[in-house]
Design a protein around this motif. Structure first.
Motif, PDB file in Angstrom:
ATOM      1  N   GLY A  58      -5.038  40.913 -52.934  1.00  0.00           N
ATOM      2  CA  GLY A  58      -3.629  42.002 -53.953  1.00  0.00           C
ATOM      3  C   GLY A  58      -3.436  41.496 -54.233  1.00  0.00           C
ATOM      4  N   ALA A  59      -2.625  42.327 -55.042  1.00  0.00           N
ATOM      5  CA  ALA A  59      -1.348  42.057 -56.475  1.00  0.00           C
ATOM      6  C   ALA A  59      -0.621  41.342 -55.846  1.00  0.00           C
ATOM      7  N   PRO A  60      -0.142  40.163 -57.279  1.00  0.00           N
ATOM      8  CA  PRO A  60       1.130  38.973 -56.704  1.00  0.00           C
ATOM      9  C   PRO A  60       2.516  38.820 -56.455  1.00  0.00           C
ATOM     10  N   GLY A  61       3.301  38.946 -55.325  1.00  0.00           N
ATOM     11  CA  GLY A  61       3.702  39.434 -54.406  1.00  0.00           C
ATOM     12  C   GLY A  61       3.291  40.569 -53.638  1.00  0.00           C
ATOM     13  N   ALA A  62       2.403  40.906 -53.444  1.00  0.00           N
ATOM     14  CA  ALA A  62       2.336  42.131 -52.036  1.00  0.00           C
ATOM     15  C   ALA A  62       2.964  41.928 -51.098  1.00  0.00           C
ATOM     16  N   GLY A  63       2.416  40.284 -51.097  1.00  0.00           N
ATOM     17  CA  GLY A  63       3.166  40.225 -49.568  1.00  0.00           C
ATOM     18  C   GLY A  63       1.816  39.444 -48.420  1.00  0.00           C
ATOM     19  N   LYS A  64       1.154  39.187 -49.819  1.00  0.00           N
ATOM     20  CA  LYS A  64      -0.292  38.650 -48.590  1.00  0.00           C
ATOM     21  C   LYS A  64      -0.242  37.550 -48.148  1.00  0.00           C
ATOM     22  N   SER A  65       0.784  36.146 -47.889  1.00  0.00           N
ATOM     23  CA  SER A  65       1.241  35.355 -47.874  1.00  0.00           C
ATOM     24  C   SER A  65       2.171  35.277 -46.250  1.00  0.00           C
ATOM     25  N   THR A  66       2.917  36.646 -46.703  1.00  0.00           N
ATOM     26  CA  THR A  66       3.686  37.115 -45.258  1.00  0.00           C
ATOM     27  C   THR A  66       2.707  37.567 -44.236  1.00  0.00           C
ATOM     28  N   ILE A 103       6.815  26.321 -47.179  1.00  0.00           N
ATOM     29  CA  ILE A 103       8.308  26.504 -46.578  1.00  0.00           C
ATOM     30  C   ILE A 103       7.405  27.599 -45.607  1.00  0.00           C
ATOM     31  N   ARG A 104       7.102  28.588 -45.918  1.00  0.00           N
ATOM     32  CA  ARG A 104       6.660  29.730 -45.207  1.00  0.00           C
ATOM     33  C   ARG A 104       6.294  29.324 -44.131  1.00  0.00           C
ATOM     34  N   MET A 105       4.952  28.524 -44.265  1.00  0.00           N
ATOM     35  CA  MET A 105       4.541  28.129 -43.306  1.00  0.00           C
ATOM     36  C   MET A 105       4.759  26.980 -42.318  1.00  0.00           C
ATOM     37  N   VAL A 149      -8.155  33.509 -45.561  1.00  0.00           N
ATOM     38  CA  VAL A 149      -8.611  32.863 -47.173  1.00  0.00           C
ATOM     39  C   VAL A 149      -7.837  34.232 -47.503  1.00  0.00           C
ATOM     40  N   GLU A 150      -6.556  33.216 -48.685  1.00  0.00           N
ATOM     41  CA  GLU A 150      -5.743  34.369 -49.101  1.00  0.00           C
ATOM     42  C   GLU A 150      -5.799  34.144 -50.169  1.00  0.00           C
ATOM     43  N   THR A 151      -6.195  35.362 -51.254  1.00  0.00           N
ATOM     44  CA  THR A 151      -6.500  35.256 -52.956  1.00  0.00           C
ATOM     45  C   THR A 151      -5.734  36.284 -53.501  1.00  0.00           C
ATOM     46  N   VAL A 152      -5.240  35.258 -55.328  1.00  0.00           N
ATOM     47  CA  VAL A 152      -4.191  36.551 -56.163  1.00  0.00           C
ATOM     48  C   VAL A 152      -5.411  37.523 -56.544  1.00  0.00           C
ATOM     49  N   GLY A 153      -4.627  39.052 -56.682  1.00  0.00           N
ATOM     50  CA  GLY A 153      -5.754  39.310 -58.371  1.00  0.00           C
ATOM     51  C   GLY A 153      -6.375  40.528 -57.895  1.00  0.00           C
ATOM     52  N   ILE A 196      -1.239  48.991 -46.565  1.00  0.00           N
ATOM     53  CA  ILE A 196      -0.159  49.218 -47.552  1.00  0.00           C
ATOM     54  C   ILE A 196       1.336  48.243 -46.980  1.00  0.00           C
ATOM     55  N   ASN A 197       1.183  47.353 -47.444  1.00  0.00           N
ATOM     56  CA  ASN A 197       2.363  46.800 -47.513  1.00  0.00           C
ATOM     57  C   ASN A 197       3.717  47.032 -47.341  1.00  0.00           C
ATOM     58  N   LYS A 198       4.595  46.936 -47.545  1.00  0.00           N
ATOM     59  CA  LYS A 198       6.373  47.009 -47.420  1.00  0.00           C
ATOM     60  C   LYS A 198       6.416  48.760 -47.278  1.00  0.00           C
ATOM     61  N   ALA A 199       6.054  48.957 -46.354  1.00  0.00           N
ATOM     62  CA  ALA A 199       6.122  50.363 -45.844  1.00  0.00           C
ATOM     63  C   ALA A 199       7.598  50.408 -45.974  1.00  0.00           C
ATOM     64  N   ASP A 200       8.574  49.886 -45.655  1.00  0.00           N
ATOM     65  CA  ASP A 200       9.442  50.135 -45.465  1.00  0.00           C
ATOM     66  C   ASP A 200      10.411  50.653 -47.437  1.00  0.00           C
ATOM     67  N   LEU A 201       9.584  50.437 -48.099  1.00  0.00           N
ATOM     68  CA  LEU A 201       9.982  50.528 -48.992  1.00  0.00           C
ATOM     69  C   LEU A 201       9.547  52.514 -49.367  1.00  0.00           C
ATOM     70  N   GLN A 230      -0.524  50.774 -42.328  1.00  0.00           N
ATOM     71  CA  GLN A 230       0.961  50.993 -43.201  1.00  0.00           C
ATOM     72  C   GLN A 230       1.420  49.139 -42.525  1.00  0.00           C
ATOM     73  N   ALA A 231       1.914  48.338 -43.404  1.00  0.00           N
ATOM     74  CA  ALA A 231       2.685  47.466 -42.056  1.00  0.00           C
ATOM     75  C   ALA A 231       4.538  47.036 -42.955  1.00  0.00           C
ATOM     76  N   VAL A 232       5.019  46.300 -42.159  1.00  0.00           N
ATOM     77  CA  VAL A 232       6.291  45.667 -43.197  1.00  0.00           C
ATOM     78  C   VAL A 232       5.623  44.376 -42.195  1.00  0.00           C
ATOM     79  N   ALA A 233       5.235  43.620 -43.149  1.00  0.00           N
ATOM     80  CA  ALA A 233       4.372  42.079 -42.710  1.00  0.00           C
ATOM     81  C   ALA A 233       5.737  41.022 -43.193  1.00  0.00           C
ATOM     82  N   SER A 234       6.748  41.683 -43.081  1.00  0.00           N
ATOM     83  CA  SER A 234       8.009  40.710 -43.716  1.00  0.00           C
ATOM     84  C   SER A 234       8.944  40.700 -41.864  1.00  0.00           C
TER      85      SER A 234
HETATM   86  N1  GTP Z   1      10.894  44.454 -48.323  1.00  0.00           N
HETATM   87  C1  GTP Z   1       9.498  44.051 -48.120  1.00  0.00           C
HETATM   88  N2  GTP Z   1       9.166  42.197 -48.565  1.00  0.00           N
HETATM   89  C2  GTP Z   1       8.203  41.940 -48.203  1.00  0.00           C
HETATM   90  C3  GTP Z   1       7.308  42.647 -46.800  1.00  0.00           C
HETATM   91  N3  GTP Z   1       6.308  41.657 -47.042  1.00  0.00           N
HETATM   92  C4  GTP Z   1       6.642  40.543 -47.575  1.00  0.00           C
HETATM   93  N4  GTP Z   1       7.665  40.822 -48.087  1.00  0.00           N
HETATM   94  C5  GTP Z   1       8.871  39.581 -49.394  1.00  0.00           C
HETATM   95  O1  GTP Z   1       7.653  40.336 -50.386  1.00  0.00           O
HETATM   96  C6  GTP Z   1       7.715  38.971 -51.403  1.00  0.00           C
HETATM   97  C7  GTP Z   1       6.152  38.297 -51.666  1.00  0.00           C
HETATM   98  O2  GTP Z   1       5.502  37.664 -50.348  1.00  0.00           O
HETATM   99  P1  GTP Z   1       4.358  36.569 -50.182  1.00  0.00           P
HETATM  100  O3  GTP Z   1       4.155  36.707 -48.724  1.00  0.00           O
HETATM  101  O4  GTP Z   1       4.889  35.701 -50.883  1.00  0.00           O
HETATM  102  O5  GTP Z   1       3.794  37.512 -51.477  1.00  0.00           O
HETATM  103  P2  GTP Z   1       2.364  37.479 -52.187  1.00  0.00           P
HETATM  104  O6  GTP Z   1       0.892  38.741 -52.267  1.00  0.00           O
HETATM  105  O7  GTP Z   1       1.478  36.639 -51.116  1.00  0.00           O
HETATM  106  O8  GTP Z   1       2.816  36.324 -53.083  1.00  0.00           O
HETATM  107  P3  GTP Z   1       1.734  35.468 -54.270  1.00  0.00           P
HETATM  108  O9  GTP Z   1       0.867  34.889 -53.392  1.00  0.00           O
HETATM  109  O10 GTP Z   1       2.601  34.826 -54.864  1.00  0.00           O
HETATM  110  O11 GTP Z   1       0.602  36.256 -55.121  1.00  0.00           O
HETATM  111  C8  GTP Z   1       8.248  38.329 -50.265  1.00  0.00           C
HETATM  112  O12 GTP Z   1       9.886  38.216 -50.589  1.00  0.00           O
HETATM  113  C9  GTP Z   1       8.157  38.496 -49.296  1.00  0.00           C
HETATM  114  O13 GTP Z   1       9.732  38.625 -48.580  1.00  0.00           O
HETATM  115  C10 GTP Z   1       7.589  43.576 -46.373  1.00  0.00           C
HETATM  116  O14 GTP Z   1       6.591  44.676 -45.778  1.00  0.00           O
HETATM  117  N5  GTP Z   1       8.321  44.704 -46.774  1.00  0.00           N
END
Ligand code: GTP
Ligand code: MG
Length: 309
Positions: A58-66, A103-105, A149-153, A196-201, A230-234
């Motif tokens: 998925g796209a950078p910052g989508a929450g893959k690692s979370t 750090i997260r892991m 396996v996490e990959t970007v893009g 669909i992550n960040k479903a809180d948005l 739908q997920a809120v991984a955080s």
């Molecule tokens: N609001 C919200 N934020 C989230 C959620 N999941 C993850 N985040 C935040 O989104 C940001 C990016 O999360 P990552 O898990 O690092 O995302 P990633 O896709 O692994 O990012 P890259 O590896 O850099 O591409 C972090 O600040 C997380 O805390 C969610 O469900 N809701």
């Protein structure tokens, strides 16, 4: 030679016995393209093919690692061992994202049931997919129950990595311009499950509707209709549902023909890499010059190289 092979045998045995340091060493061999890695993987290969391999893209910052972190926790709670491979195709050196992941892991670091590796893929002629395949084989052979396996893009690399996963999860985010029209070309074909992550948005339901209406039009050859979760991984929400969707797809079983097709492609890539490895880069530069200046034709250059190989 003899000493070397004795050392390898013991490393494979240590890995099979669950020695994390031995495993880390082998992972470094793979990353650095050390020839010992090949012998080791040959030894481990008969033990591979058992792990559940989940690709998370998925796209950078989508929450893959979370999400990966949460999936790892869920799997650990079931008593499953988990290997995590975070691939960084963009930078040859560990960047900020990987540092954040580390750090997260860290909470998993005291847990011998989790092995985490961030890998850059510098020096890999065969590209990202080849490097990731070997790392996955290593963890599979080491006996991990699940490998994440996490990959970007969304590029060709992701399509290739999707081939190695049993189930591919595509992580999307509402309202990020992750418009269905824009992404369908590459990612739609490889997604077995959409998260669909960040479903809180705002906009999660809208994105889900768009996806659904797209999926009613796009039919896959295998008849599978990708699941949407739908997920809120955080916050750990939607993790159980994500795992269930992944397992549902996996339980259908990958056909033997599909595995054979994938290995046919990989063997071709491995052959290409082996051949390219035998020609120093300077040869290509010199050959290019000779052909450009019409001192030689490209066919005779190739013929000479092939004869030499
Ligand atoms: N609001 C919200 N934020 C989230 C959620 N999941 C993850 N985040 C935040 O989104 C940001 C990016 O999360 P990552 O898990 O690092 O995302 P990633 O896709 O692994 O990012 P890259 O590896 O850099 O591409 C972090 O600040 C997380 O805390 C969610 O469900 N809701
Ligand atoms: Mg990440």
């Amino acid at each position: 030679m003899l000493n070397q092979s004795i050392a390898e045998v013991s490393l494979a045995e240590k890995i099979i016995a669950g020695d994390a340091r031995a495993l880390a060493r082998a992972a470094t061999w793979i990353e650095n393209r050390r020839p010992e890695a090949e012998h080791l993987l040959r030894e481990l290969f008969p033990r591979t093919g058992r792990a559940l391999i989940l690709g998370i893209t998925g796209a950078p910052g989508a929450g893959k690692s979370t999400l990966v972190d949460q999936l790892a926790r869920a799997l650990r709670a079931e008593g499953k061992t988990v290997g995590v491979i975070a691939v960084d195709p963009t930078s040859p050196y560990s960047g900020g994202a990987i540092l954040g992941d580390r750090i997260r892991m860290q909470q998993h670091h005291s847990d011998p049931g989790v092995f985490i590796r961030s890998m850059a893929t510098r020096g890999w002629l065969g590209g990202l997919a080849a490097a990731t395949t070997e790392m996955t084989l290593l963890l599979d052979g080491a006996g991990f129950d699940a490998i994440l396996v996490e990959t970007v893009g969304v590029g060709q690399d992701e399509v290739e990595i999707a081939r190695l996963a049993d189930v591919t999860l595509v992580v999307m985010v509402p309202g990020m311009g992750d418009d269905v029209q824009a992404i369908k070309a590459g990612i739609m074909e490889i997604a077995d499950v959409f998260v669909i992550n960040k479903a809180d948005l705002a906009g999660a339901d809208k994105l889900e509707r768009e996806l659904r209406s797209y999926l009613t039009l796009a039919h896959r050859a295998d008849g599978w209709v990708p699941k949407i979760v739908q997920a809120v991984a955080s916050d750990g929400k939607g993790i159980v549902e994500t795992m269930a969707a992944a397992r549902e797809y996996h339980s259908r079983g990958r056909s033997r023909e599909r595995a054979a097709d994938i290995w046919a492609i990989r063997l071709r890539e491995m052959l290409r890499e082996k051949i390219l490895d035998r020609l120093p880069a300077a040869e290509f530069a010199a050959g290019g010059r000779e052909v450009a200046e019409r001192r030689r034709d490209p066919y005779s250059v190739l013929k000479e190289w092939l004869e030499r190989i």
